[in-house]
Scaffold this active site. Structure first.
Site, PDB file in Angstrom:
ATOM      1  N   ASN A  20       0.867  -1.099   0.089  1.00  0.00           N
ATOM      2  CA  ASN A  20       0.082  -0.049  -0.099  1.00  0.00           C
ATOM      3  C   ASN A  20       0.837   1.230   0.126  1.00  0.00           C
ATOM      4  OD1 ASN A  20      -2.178  -1.988   0.425  1.00  0.00           O
ATOM      5  ND2 ASN A  20      -2.276  -1.452   2.599  1.00  0.00           N
ATOM      6  N   LYS A  49       1.005  -4.556   4.695  1.00  0.00           N
ATOM      7  CA  LYS A  49       1.790  -5.387   5.612  1.00  0.00           C
ATOM      8  C   LYS A  49       2.915  -6.411   5.000  1.00  0.00           C
ATOM      9  CE  LYS A  49      -0.506  -7.511   9.123  1.00  0.00           C
ATOM     10  NZ  LYS A  49       0.105  -6.526  10.069  1.00  0.00           N
ATOM     11  N   ASN A  52       5.648  -3.816   4.256  1.00  0.00           N
ATOM     12  CA  ASN A  52       6.446  -3.489   5.361  1.00  0.00           C
ATOM     13  C   ASN A  52       7.293  -4.607   6.053  1.00  0.00           C
ATOM     14  OD1 ASN A  52       4.972  -1.219   5.643  1.00  0.00           O
ATOM     15  ND2 ASN A  52       3.525  -1.795   7.121  1.00  0.00           N
ATOM     16  N   ASN A 191      -1.407 -10.792  17.689  1.00  0.00           N
ATOM     17  CA  ASN A 191      -1.497 -10.083  18.897  1.00  0.00           C
ATOM     18  C   ASN A 191      -2.576 -10.592  19.850  1.00  0.00           C
ATOM     19  OD1 ASN A 191      -4.289  -9.192  18.015  1.00  0.00           O
ATOM     20  ND2 ASN A 191      -3.273  -7.357  17.404  1.00  0.00           N
ATOM     21  N   GLY A 228       2.602  -5.272  22.312  1.00  0.00           N
ATOM     22  CA  GLY A 228       3.033  -3.837  22.281  1.00  0.00           C
ATOM     23  C   GLY A 228       4.305  -3.718  23.200  1.00  0.00           C
ATOM     24  N   ASP A 259       4.623  -5.309  11.916  1.00  0.00           N
ATOM     25  CA  ASP A 259       5.236  -5.748  10.686  1.00  0.00           C
ATOM     26  C   ASP A 259       6.688  -5.764  10.757  1.00  0.00           C
ATOM     27  OD1 ASP A 259       2.757  -6.050   9.541  1.00  0.00           O
ATOM     28  OD2 ASP A 259       2.586  -4.082   8.729  1.00  0.00           O
TER      29      ASP A 259
END
Length: 319
Positions: A20, A49, A52, A191, A228, A259
């Site tokens: 993208n 994604k 990346n 996640n 995270g 990513d």
């Protein structure tokens, strides 16, 4: 007769996924439904994604090929040129009759973000060619995600498994997955929300109270749950889970951190690191990325990752 030195082949990673162009809006706070907020500035940069993760693998030292689709437009040319500058093999990048995928991203003062994606050309990445298959079978590690048609994801995993390639699936954006796809996956990266969804947890978090933790080992031989700023938890089937803590840093923008983790993980595994060591390497790479704005622009180079690992210095607020 002089001796001939044989150099080992570089670790090879193939990524099959989306590409993208991101349009990023800096805001004080993420708008609530019906709310209008003013942007403090906008930037346009490469993202998606697949792209990346390919950039992260290449910058982490792997010879990297990206199989993706872009449009015959300005954003498509921006994507190809950027991939080439990162040393990524673009021979299998397709140009299709659709606009290059785009993402609208709002990033607030704390570094949190919301993302809206228009798939565009990514939806036209249907089927794999003979050249694609050859590349997949020659790879040390294959990375796939869910921003392209699921049939293509499944086909890539199946080809990779048949060629003894290590298959990494980053199950994002989350959706229900066919059992056949998970059967071809060596390493699943999710996640907490994604892990709970796939494990049929009820709370949206991965913990013993909702049964998700007890089910996660059944999803794949290795499951890595990213958390995270807390780091990641490594679940290897038949072994105790391992918490890999992230260093404390000040986050400027979390876009692309997951990513970065996946691409760095792939590069580390491709060069022969043990899974736990590769996860630590990837956690540090992701921690470095959140200190800069944007997805591709924030992805660190190998020398920076190695320095951070050896010194523990990830920035002014690292600890």
């Amino acid at each position: 007769m002089s001796e001939t030195t044989v150099c080992p082949k570089p670790p090879k990673v193939v990524v099959v996924g989306s590409a993208n162009v991101d349009q990023v809006f800096r805001v004080v706070s993420i708008p609530a439904p019906g709310e209008t907020v003013m942007s403090m500035g906008t930037t346009t940069a490469r993202g998606g994604k697949g792209q990346n993760q390919a950039v992260a693998a290449a910058r982490a030292g792997a010879s990297t090929t990206l199989i993706c689709a872009v449009g015959d437009d300005e954003f498509g040319r921006l994507t190809r040129d950027g991939l080439s500058r990162d040393g990524i093999d673009t021979a299998l990048v397709r140009t299709v009759d659709a606009p290059t995928g785009t993402a609208l991203i709002a990033v607030d003062d704390s570094g949190e973000n919301t993302i809206i994606v228009d798939a565009g050309a990514n939806a036209a990445l249907i089927g794999l060619t003979n050249a694609d298959t050859t590349a997949l079978r020659a790879a040390d590690v294959l990375v796939i995600q869910l921003e392209i048609p699921l049939d293509t994801v499944s086909a890539a995993a199946r080809i990779g498994r048949a060629g003894n390639t290590t298959v990494i699936l980053n199950a994002a954006p989350i959706q229900d997955l066919p059992a056949g796809l998970l059967a071809d996956v060596d390493i699943l990266v999710v996640n907490e929300h994604e892990a709970a969804h796939l494990s049929r947890g009820s709370s949206g978090r991965l913990d013993d109270s909702d049964g998700a933790a007890g089910n996660v080992d059944a999803l794949a031989p290795v499951v890595i749950v990213t958390q995270g700023k807390q780091g990641a938890v490594l679940h290897e089937r038949g072994s105790n889970s391992i918490q890999v803590a992230a260093p404390r840093v000040t986050s400027a923008d979390a876009t692309g951190a997951g990513d970065t983790f996946c691409g760095a993980l792939a590069a580390a595994l491709a060069e022969g690191m043990r899974v736990e060591t590769a996860v630590r390497f990837a956690v540090v790479a992701a921690s470095l990325s959140v200190q800069r704005a944007g997805a591709v622009p924030s992805i660190p180079q190998r020398v920076t990752i190695d320095e951070a690992l050896s010194t523990g210095n990830l920035g002014p607020d690292s600890a």
